[in-house]
Design an enzyme around this catalytic site. Structure first.
Site, PDB file in Angstrom:
ATOM      1  N   TYR A 108       8.352  -1.927   1.823  1.00  0.00           N
ATOM      2  CA  TYR A 108       7.534  -2.165   3.011  1.00  0.00           C
ATOM      3  C   TYR A 108       6.672  -3.404   2.815  1.00  0.00           C
ATOM      4  O   TYR A 108       6.639  -4.294   3.678  1.00  0.00           O
ATOM      5  CB  TYR A 108       6.656  -0.947   3.289  1.00  0.00           C
ATOM      6  CG  TYR A 108       5.676  -1.138   4.426  1.00  0.00           C
ATOM      7  CD1 TYR A 108       6.069  -0.917   5.745  1.00  0.00           C
ATOM      8  CD2 TYR A 108       4.364  -1.537   4.192  1.00  0.00           C
ATOM      9  CE1 TYR A 108       5.181  -1.114   6.796  1.00  0.00           C
ATOM     10  CE2 TYR A 108       3.469  -1.734   5.232  1.00  0.00           C
ATOM     11  CZ  TYR A 108       3.879  -1.512   6.532  1.00  0.00           C
ATOM     12  OH  TYR A 108       2.999  -1.713   7.573  1.00  0.00           O
TER      13      TYR A 108
ATOM     14  N   SER B 204       0.900  -6.826   7.964  1.00  0.00           N
ATOM     15  CA  SER B 204       0.043  -5.768   7.435  1.00  0.00           C
ATOM     16  C   SER B 204      -0.933  -6.394   6.457  1.00  0.00           C
ATOM     17  O   SER B 204      -0.650  -7.451   5.875  1.00  0.00           O
ATOM     18  CB  SER B 204       0.904  -4.719   6.709  1.00  0.00           C
ATOM     19  OG  SER B 204       0.105  -3.819   5.965  1.00  0.00           O
TER      20      SER B 204
END
Length: 255
Positions: free
Chosen positions: A149, A136
């Site tokens: 995350y 990400s």
């Protein structure tokens, strides 16, 4: 990664980026298998995409990963690629003791590592093979609202680099896909409809263009993720980090 002539497994293929990538690779003539926890969803996706296959997989369960990997190798002997798109992202208030750490680490980090361990001996026997990890933009500049995350995605980036180096003299290529903020339901309907997020179709089109025209690219980066990916290299990281997180916190407070 070759964009055609693959037998490709896509985890998290029942929705979002995973489903869209599976459909895009299927359209190019690849044999594609999607994996996910919910069989009802997988059946709906395959019914809408003739030729698409599915397997039920709990990526967070080590025994299930091992079982499904063995089943896939037996059923699809030409299996030569995997895209690790399964993932969860949850807001956490660490001051209040609110943590999604265990589930997030099991799904986002341990799952891909275990699946690679199970598939790699088979991949090494193929003429060409590919492992596509999914990190990400938040691996490089974290969103403080989702610390677990971001930590797992930073770990995925580190793992991808090590795996690529260890496989450098083999036919197995390692590519890291680092999405920006995309219109999916990763964090619910708000994200799926957020005008500030990149439309999913635009994201997939740009990603597939990179796969097709730059098959040797180690990192798959659309233009919208580059400010995050290169935040440290571009200077004033601390200022950018604060500005980014202050804006996100203010937006969440205004909801």
């Amino acid at each position: 990664m070759h964009s055609t002539a693959n037998t490709l497994l896509v985890t998290g293929g029942g929705s979002g980026i995973g489903r869209a990538l599976a459909e895009a690779f299927l359209a190019l003539g690849n044999e594609v298998i999607i994996a996910g926890r919910r069989e009802s969803v997988l059946k709906q996706v395959t019914a809408a995409n003739p030729g698409l296959h599915y397997v039920v997989l709990d990526i967070a369960d080590a025994a299930d990963v091992q079982r499904v990997a063995a089943e896939l190798i037996a059923r699809y002997p030409r299996l030569n690629a995997v895209i690790h798109s399964a993932g969860i992202m949850r807001s956490e208030n660490l001051l209040a003791g609110d943590s999604a750490l265990d589930d997030t680490v099991a799904t986002n980090l341990l799952g891909p590592l275990r699946l690679d361990r199970a598939l790699l001996p088979h991949f090494l026997q193929q003429p060409h093979a590919a492992i596509v990890t999914v990190s990400s933009g938040l691996a490089f500049l974290p969103l403080a609202l989702t610390p677990s995350y971001c930590a797992t995605k930073a770990a995925v980036h580190s793992y991808s680099q090590s795996l690529r180096y260890q496989l450098k003299d083999t036919a197995v290529k390692v590519h890291e896909l680092a999405p920006p903020y995309v219109q999916t339901e990763l964090m619910g309907e708000r994200q799926a409809n957020d005008p500030h997020a990149m439309p999913l179709k635009e994201f997939i089109a740009e990603v597939m263009g990179i796969f097709e025209h730059s098959p040797e690219a180690e990192e798959i980066l659309v233009e919208r993720v580059k400010p995050l990916r290169f935040a440290e290299a571009n200077g004033n990281y601390a200022g950018f980090f604060k500005q980014f997180n202050d804006q996100m916190a203010a937006a969440r407070a205004g909801e």
